[in-house]
Design a protein around this motif. Structure first.
Motif, PDB file in Angstrom:
ATOM      1  N   ILE A 285     -15.364-137.648 -29.091  1.00 12.06           N
ATOM      2  CA  ILE A 285     -13.930-137.474 -28.828  1.00 12.06           C
ATOM      3  C   ILE A 285     -13.485-138.477 -27.769  1.00 12.06           C
ATOM      4  N   VAL A 286     -12.474-139.267 -28.119  1.00 14.23           N
ATOM      5  CA  VAL A 286     -11.867-140.191 -27.163  1.00 14.23           C
ATOM      6  C   VAL A 286     -10.463-139.662 -26.867  1.00 14.23           C
ATOM      7  N   PHE A 297      -9.348-133.777 -21.444  1.00 15.87           N
ATOM      8  CA  PHE A 297     -10.385-134.568 -20.774  1.00 15.87           C
ATOM      9  C   PHE A 297     -11.643-133.740 -20.472  1.00 15.87           C
ATOM     10  N   ILE A 299     -13.134-131.890 -22.585  1.00 13.36           N
ATOM     11  CA  ILE A 299     -14.028-131.826 -23.753  1.00 13.36           C
ATOM     12  C   ILE A 299     -14.252-133.202 -24.377  1.00 13.36           C
ATOM     13  N   ALA A 300     -13.648-134.249 -23.754  1.00 18.68           N
ATOM     14  CA  ALA A 300     -13.750-135.588 -24.341  1.00 18.68           C
ATOM     15  C   ALA A 300     -15.057-136.259 -23.927  1.00 18.68           C
ATOM     16  N   ASP A 301     -15.528-137.205 -24.752  1.00 23.56           N
ATOM     17  CA  ASP A 301     -16.674-138.026 -24.374  1.00 23.56           C
ATOM     18  C   ASP A 301     -16.202-139.203 -23.530  1.00 23.56           C
ATOM     19  N   VAL A 302     -15.062-139.776 -23.929  1.00 22.62           N
ATOM     20  CA  VAL A 302     -14.471-140.863 -23.158  1.00 22.62           C
ATOM     21  C   VAL A 302     -13.017-140.504 -22.884  1.00 22.62           C
TER      22      VAL A 302
END
Lengths: 325, 255
Positions: A285-286, A297, A299-302
């Protein structure tokens, strides 16, 4: 005698919804399993099979509330039915699903039975002999922990709990032919419409729009971003659909589609539980959002804290340059 | 026909906030901008649409909130509501939804109405409870998550369509008086014109001071959500961030 806990089984025309089986998993939770005498209630007209299925799968005693006027859902009719169940069981706690149908009756049931009401719960825990519920406010930015008062009606977000494992022994079914008087509401049929957006299911990369995209003109940036990837599609949050940025068929979230692409771009999406329910299984997830406090943000990877119209064109140009080399 | 619309003022979605040390209160700085809860804007717009179709329709709006919630009522007047009622409670955020429903039920009992319109939930507290609670207190039929509304004033009936999910809807017919809670996206809320905004500034708002203190005993503890992932936050310039994102996607074979 143990206090009673009762689950409301949501169904559409006799088909039990997945969220009802999730509620049943509460009855297997440590502490809760022994603390309460569990039962479940289902209202309708031709519901004996559904009641038997639920009892068999979950091992919970099901009270089937039968009346011809309950063939179709109305808040008024189903409330009266669940009031009948509540008079019989006298539950300390009622669990319902936080869905359009669950939310239609649960608050009214709380009022009629003089119970407290705690809604859109994401997590249930047990500590110091009390049930602690965690819910979210402000589109997921703030979490709220509440010790459940007694007695309470509590609605649980679909997807927040795992589905109940198949029980070893079936629960009983008690059919009650109830009297609910004459209803003022005249509920009509359910219509299923075929919507657009099926391509989201097969897309490997999804570029998804939220309120933060702002104007329809900025959707151009999302289309350019999506065009960098083969097998990509554009979706959106409820807010993006309400704003007319994305067609409702392409809505991702609790009331829309659930997707699990390899890569998910959340563009200007704050990240409410409503939305996350539909995309949490994306492999990467970006998140791009100018609000650094946006819960997406978490749960996001980037994460990129920036405006869509500023960051996305720069990124698209950069990828274009790299590809030309 | 009389339509009551209940609205709530909420902080703008991107407003910064602080949670008090004891976790019991959420504080917004004094320069926070507030707006009508977006779900209630849809309810208000639906009332305005009905008033355009049905002659002699009177729209009253009411809110419970601190003094500053007056701006929400002014905006409602500017886009076409006829009357506004303000139940002033400086501590409105600690008044439970049930207590709000009780106050608004008393309001409904002392004012004529054929339809009560409300949003399906509020953006800030997100209980989705007020509508059905109010209907239960008033003993009137109701329906929530409404995406289509038709009113037949001669037959005193309402035909509505509720959204169950994006591809599933149910129709329902209710006699008036009834309560309708609308789902987001039912219409496109209008903007007020400058001249109407100026006119609304002079319109009367009936103020009622609430003296009751909250009986709610459910004590909440607020906190920020916990990270569920090791998020790689990019903190450089726009160009640096773009390069870093490219590198990330490239190493993961996603680009």
């Amino acid at each position: 005698m143990k206090p009673k806990a009762c689950i409301i089984i949501e169904h559409i025309e006799g088909n039990i919804r997945e969220c009802a089986f999730e509620l049943a998993s509460l009855a297997r939770m440590d502490h809760l399993i022994d603390r309460y005498d569990w039962s479940a209630a289902i209202a309708g007209n031709d519901i004996e099979n559904a009641a038997a299925l639920f009892a068999e799968k979950t091992g919970i005693h099901v009270i089937a509330l039968r009346n011809d006027s309950l063939e179709r859902f109305s808040g008024e009719g189903y409330l009266r039915a669940y009031e009948c169940a509540a008079r019989e069981v006298v539950p300390e706690i009622v669990f319902a699903s936080h869905t359009p149908l669950g939310c239609d009756i649960a608050p009214a049931l709380a009022v009629k039975r003089g119970m407290s009401f705690v809604s859109s719960v994401q997590k249930i825990a047990f500590s110091n002999e009390r049930i602690m519920a965690t819910r979210e406010r402000c589109n997921g930015k703030i979490r709220e922990d509440i010790v459940l008062p007694v007695p309470t009606v509590c609605t649980i977000m679909p997807g927040a709990l795992p589905a109940c494992k198949h029980a070893e022994t079936s629960g009983r079914v008690s059919v009650r032919n109830i009297d609910i008087g004459k209803l003022q509401s005249l509920p009509g049929t359910i219509t299923h419409s075929l919507t657009s957006g099926a391509e989201l299911t097969n897309a490997e990369v999804i570029v998804s729009a939220g309120r933060g995209v702002g104007t329809p003109q900025h959707m151009e940036h999302l289309r350019n971003l999506a065009s960098l990837f083969p097998r990509s599609a554009i979706g959106g949050s409820r807010a993006a659909c309400d704003m007319g940025l994305v067609d409702y068929g392409f809505q991702i979230g609790m009331t829309g589609r659930s997707v699990s692409p390899k890569l998910y771009f959340a563009c200007g999406i704050s990240g409410s539980a409503q939305h996350i329910a539909g995309m949490k299984n994306a492999r990467a997830i970006v998140a791009i959002n100018r609000d650094k406090n946006a819960p997406i943000f978490q749960i996001a990877d980037v994460g990129v804290v920036d405006a869509i119209e500023r960051f996305v064109p720069v990124f698209v140009d950069l990828v274009g340059d790299k590809k030309d080399l | 026909m009389h339509i009551l619309v209940f609205i709530k003022q909420v902080p703008h979605g991107e407003s910064p906030f602080e949670i008090s040390k004891d976790g019991h209160t959420i504080q917004f700085p004094s320069n926070t901008s507030y707006a009508i809860n977006s779900y209630d804007e849809y309810a208000l717009e639906e009332a305005l649409i009905l008033a355009e179709i049905i002659p002699d329709t009177v729209i009253s709006v009411a809110t419970i909130g601190p003094k500053k919630a007056e701006t929400a009522l002014r905006r409602a007047l500017a886009i076409g509501a006829h009357h506004a009622y303000h139940y002033i409670a400086e501590n409105a955020s600690v008044v439970s939804t049930f207590e709000k429903a009780e106050i608004l039920a008393e309001h409904a009992k002392s004012h004529p109405f054929d339809i009560i319109l409300a949003g399906s939930m509020s953006e800030d507290s997100a209980h989705a409870a007020l509508g059905p609670m109010l209907a239960a207190l008033l003993d009137i039929p109701w329906a929530t998550h409404i995406m289509k509304l038709e009113v037949n004033p001669a037959e005193k009936s309402i035909r509505a369509q509720r959204e169950i999910d994006v591809s599933t809807r149910q129709s329902i017919t209710l006699p008036m008086p009834a309560l309708i809670a609308v789902q987001s996206g039912i219409n496109r809320p209008r903007y007020p014109s400058l001249s109407n905004t100026l006119r609304a500034k002079k319109q009367e708002i009936v103020e009622i001071l609430l003296h009751r203190t909250s009986q709610s005993n459910a004590k909440s503890r607020f906190h920020l959500p916990h990270r569920t992932k090791e998020t790689h936050m990019l903190t450089g310039s726009c160009e640096e961030n773009a390069r870093a994102l490219y590198e990330y996607l490239h190493t993961k074979s996603l680009l």
